[in-house]
Design an enzyme around this catalytic site. Structure first.
Site, PDB file in Angstrom:
ATOM      1  N   LYS A   1      -2.021  -0.948 -10.408  1.00  8.99           N
ATOM      2  CA  LYS A   1      -1.252   0.431  -9.664  1.00  8.99           C
ATOM      3  C   LYS A   1      -0.532   1.237 -10.239  1.00  8.99           C
ATOM      4  O   LYS A   1      -0.386   2.436 -10.259  1.00  8.99           O
ATOM      5  CB  LYS A   1      -0.292  -0.084  -8.442  1.00  8.99           C
ATOM      6  CG  LYS A   1      -1.198  -0.876  -7.460  1.00  8.99           C
ATOM      7  CD  LYS A   1       0.012  -1.227  -6.094  1.00  8.99           C
ATOM      8  CE  LYS A   1      -0.795  -2.293  -5.273  1.00  8.99           C
ATOM      9  NZ  LYS A   1       0.196  -2.891  -4.443  1.00  8.99           N
TER      10      LYS A   1
ATOM     11  N   SER B   1      19.222   6.045   9.925  1.00  4.87           N
ATOM     12  CA  SER B   1      18.848   7.297  10.109  1.00  4.87           C
ATOM     13  C   SER B   1      19.566   7.702  11.119  1.00  4.87           C
ATOM     14  O   SER B   1      20.232   8.839  11.239  1.00  4.87           O
ATOM     15  CB  SER B   1      17.513   7.566  10.078  1.00  4.87           C
ATOM     16  OG  SER B   1      16.844   7.320   8.758  1.00  4.87           O
TER      17      SER B   1
ATOM     18  N   THR C   1       1.344  -5.755  -9.781  1.00  2.07           N
ATOM     19  CA  THR C   1      -0.053  -5.703 -10.012  1.00  2.07           C
ATOM     20  C   THR C   1      -0.422  -4.284 -11.022  1.00  2.07           C
ATOM     21  O   THR C   1       0.012  -3.299 -10.530  1.00  2.07           O
ATOM     22  CB  THR C   1      -0.502  -5.170  -8.589  1.00  2.07           C
ATOM     23  OG1 THR C   1      -0.143  -6.105  -7.523  1.00  2.07           O
ATOM     24  CG2 THR C   1      -2.300  -5.202  -8.384  1.00  2.07           C
TER      25      THR C   1
ATOM     26  N   LYS D   1       3.891   5.867   6.003  1.00  5.20           N
ATOM     27  CA  LYS D   1       4.223   7.149   5.075  1.00  5.20           C
ATOM     28  C   LYS D   1       2.918   7.631   4.874  1.00  5.20           C
ATOM     29  O   LYS D   1       2.690   8.773   4.611  1.00  5.20           O
ATOM     30  CB  LYS D   1       4.996   6.838   3.862  1.00  5.20           C
ATOM     31  CG  LYS D   1       6.611   6.540   4.373  1.00  5.20           C
ATOM     32  CD  LYS D   1       7.430   6.500   3.065  1.00  5.20           C
ATOM     33  CE  LYS D   1       8.956   6.067   3.477  1.00  5.20           C
ATOM     34  NZ  LYS D   1       9.913   5.950   2.508  1.00  5.20           N
TER      35      LYS D   1
HETATM   36  P1  NDP Z   1       6.010  -1.227  -0.862  1.00  5.62           P
HETATM   37  O1  NDP Z   1       5.750  -2.402   0.020  1.00  5.62           O
HETATM   38  O2  NDP Z   1       5.335   0.177  -0.780  1.00  5.62           O
HETATM   39  O3  NDP Z   1       5.895  -1.795  -2.406  1.00  5.62           O
HETATM   40  C1  NDP Z   1       6.706  -2.857  -2.880  1.00  5.62           C
HETATM   41  C2  NDP Z   1       6.793  -2.831  -4.382  1.00  5.62           C
HETATM   42  O4  NDP Z   1       7.405  -4.030  -4.648  1.00  5.62           O
HETATM   43  C3  NDP Z   1       5.170  -3.077  -4.982  1.00  5.62           C
HETATM   44  O5  NDP Z   1       5.496  -2.366  -6.282  1.00  5.62           O
HETATM   45  C4  NDP Z   1       5.350  -4.542  -5.285  1.00  5.62           C
HETATM   46  O6  NDP Z   1       4.265  -4.867  -6.108  1.00  5.62           O
HETATM   47  C5  NDP Z   1       6.447  -4.828  -5.513  1.00  5.62           C
HETATM   48  N1  NDP Z   1       7.202  -6.315  -5.506  1.00  5.62           N
HETATM   49  C6  NDP Z   1       7.388  -6.683  -4.359  1.00  5.62           C
HETATM   50  N2  NDP Z   1       7.845  -8.099  -4.495  1.00  5.62           N
HETATM   51  C7  NDP Z   1       7.937  -8.171  -5.692  1.00  5.62           C
HETATM   52  C8  NDP Z   1       8.274  -9.225  -6.662  1.00  5.62           C
HETATM   53  N3  NDP Z   1       8.821 -10.519  -6.130  1.00  5.62           N
HETATM   54  N4  NDP Z   1       8.495  -9.229  -7.922  1.00  5.62           N
HETATM   55  C9  NDP Z   1       8.048  -7.779  -8.347  1.00  5.62           C
HETATM   56  N5  NDP Z   1       7.460  -6.963  -7.904  1.00  5.62           N
HETATM   57  C10 NDP Z   1       7.374  -7.086  -6.494  1.00  5.62           C
HETATM   58  O7  NDP Z   1       7.510  -0.980  -0.538  1.00  5.62           O
HETATM   59  P2  NDP Z   1       8.310   0.585  -0.836  1.00  5.62           P
HETATM   60  O8  NDP Z   1       7.767   1.197  -2.102  1.00  5.62           O
HETATM   61  O9  NDP Z   1       8.145   1.374   0.553  1.00  5.62           O
HETATM   62  O10 NDP Z   1      10.012   0.030  -0.799  1.00  5.62           O
HETATM   63  C11 NDP Z   1      10.510  -0.530  -1.902  1.00  5.62           C
HETATM   64  C12 NDP Z   1      12.143  -0.632  -1.926  1.00  5.62           C
HETATM   65  O11 NDP Z   1      12.411   0.556  -1.764  1.00  5.62           O
HETATM   66  C13 NDP Z   1      12.379  -1.460  -0.759  1.00  5.62           C
HETATM   67  O12 NDP Z   1      13.421  -2.266  -1.003  1.00  5.62           O
HETATM   68  C14 NDP Z   1      12.772  -0.297   0.387  1.00  5.62           C
HETATM   69  O13 NDP Z   1      13.875  -0.741   0.886  1.00  5.62           O
HETATM   70  C15 NDP Z   1      13.488   0.472  -0.919  1.00  5.62           C
HETATM   71  N6  NDP Z   1      13.561   1.798  -0.534  1.00  5.62           N
HETATM   72  C16 NDP Z   1      14.838   2.696  -0.345  1.00  5.62           C
HETATM   73  C17 NDP Z   1      14.806   3.960  -0.025  1.00  5.62           C
HETATM   74  C18 NDP Z   1      16.114   4.501   0.273  1.00  5.62           C
HETATM   75  O14 NDP Z   1      16.358   5.668   0.411  1.00  5.62           O
HETATM   76  N7  NDP Z   1      17.099   4.091  -0.487  1.00  5.62           N
HETATM   77  C19 NDP Z   1      13.780   4.761   0.327  1.00  5.62           C
HETATM   78  C20 NDP Z   1      12.487   4.079   0.462  1.00  5.62           C
HETATM   79  C21 NDP Z   1      12.465   2.615   0.017  1.00  5.62           C
HETATM   80  P3  NDP Z   1       2.731  -5.102  -5.920  1.00  5.62           P
HETATM   81  O15 NDP Z   1       2.245  -3.682  -6.118  1.00  5.62           O
HETATM   82  O16 NDP Z   1       2.333  -5.874  -7.061  1.00  5.62           O
HETATM   83  O17 NDP Z   1       2.801  -5.542  -4.622  1.00  5.62           O
END
Ligand code: NDP
Length: 272
Positions: free
Chosen positions: A156, A17, A153, A66
């Protein structure tokens, strides 16, 4: 003195950023300075108060704050209210306005930059974390035929279906329900790529001419994009465009000017 803005997170050193907003400020001639604040995980609210006291005008909020940013906002936009997550704070009078620009950034990248209209499309959103819930309402506003949400999960995903079902056609499913289904757009909103992993989506989910979009950025082809490419998908995109577009939306909120995003996206891609 330039007006002061920052991104706040933990960790925050990896954030692009400051670089993006330095480019926006150079391009638009806006006299701002923008840096990164590492806040202790249990002292977010205090770090924000300190920033305002030092004359700060606005903040971008990143992982893991957030949800807390939503809670400390005195007023929020409709899209931030729907997501219950805030990535942009604006100091206004005695209060704090909270907005969420992630979804607008994603939609602009897909619809405008990648020229992939969403209306009438079958869209699969993988993940139900902070990033996923921030993009659901802006995606539904584009009137896709259906938005299917799948998450490791499942509860959710079902919670999100319930929360957003009055805004459009949303359906939560389990991964095994996806066998035999095809989607025009598949968005990976999980953090699996951060760990070099692939969410357990079955082969064959991509319709012909589909777009595979990974919100993760900056690491070349993620496991998800490699998986899509192996299935013959030609339209592949990482989250660089979304990152720059959500930043531009924040810049607009703060300064009332929309910077050009194309050159900044190109600059980031050339550095990745
Ligand atoms: P969170 O930690 O809030 O959520 C993570 C999510 O990924 C959950 O739904 C989790 O499932 C799932 N997950 C994690 N590992 C696995 C796996 N091995 N297999 C399947 N599902 C999995 O993270 P965010 O939502 O904040 O971020 C998610 C992604 O988005 C990141 O890579 C981040 O860098 C990217 N991002 C990009 C942005 C951009 O501007 N380009 C902006 C914001 C985010 P469960 O609920 O079961 O734990």
């Amino acid at each position: 003195m330039p007006d002061h803005y920052a991104v706040i997170g933990n960790p925050v050193a990896q954030s692009k950023s400051p670089l993006i907003h330095a480019e926006f400020s150079r391009q638009t001639g806006q006299d701002i300075c923008y840096d990164a604040i590492l806040a202790p995980v249990d002292e977010f609210a205090q770090a924000v108060t300190d920033f305002w006291k030092q004359g700060g005008r606005g903040l971008n909020v990143t992982v893991p704050f957030k949800l807390e940013a939503f809670r400390i906002s005195s007023r929020v936009s409709e899209r931030a209210g729907a997501a219950q997550a805030v990535n942009t704070l604006v100091l206004e009078g005695d209060g704090i306005f909270g907005d969420n620009t992630d979804g607008a950034g994603l939609v602009r990248d897909i619809a405008a930059n990648l020229q992939f209209p969403l209306a009438g499309k079958r869209v699969l959103l993988i993940g139900a974390g902070g990033a996923a819930r921030g993009v659901i309402m802006p995606l539904l506003e584009q009137e896709p035929r259906i938005l299917v949400i799948v998450n490791r999960t499942p509860q959710k995903a079902y919670d999100l279906q319930r929360r957003f079902s009055s805004s459009g056609k949303v359906l939560a499913v389990n991964y095994h329900d996806l066998y035999g289904e095809h989607f025009d757009l598949v968005i990976n909103a999980t953090s699996a790529s951060l760990h070099g992993e692939l969410p357990p989506v079955p082969a064959g989910i991509f319709a012909s001419q589909s777009l595979a979009y990974d919100m993760m950025y900056g690491k070349g082809h993620t496991p998800f994009l490699q998986f899509a490419e192996l299935q013959g998908v030609k339209n592949l995109a990482d989250g660089t465009g979304m990152l720059v577009e959500q930043a531009a939306e924040s810049f607009f909120l703060w300064r009332g000017i929309r910077p050009r995003t194309g050159p900044v996206i190109e600059m980031l891609r050339s550095r990745a």
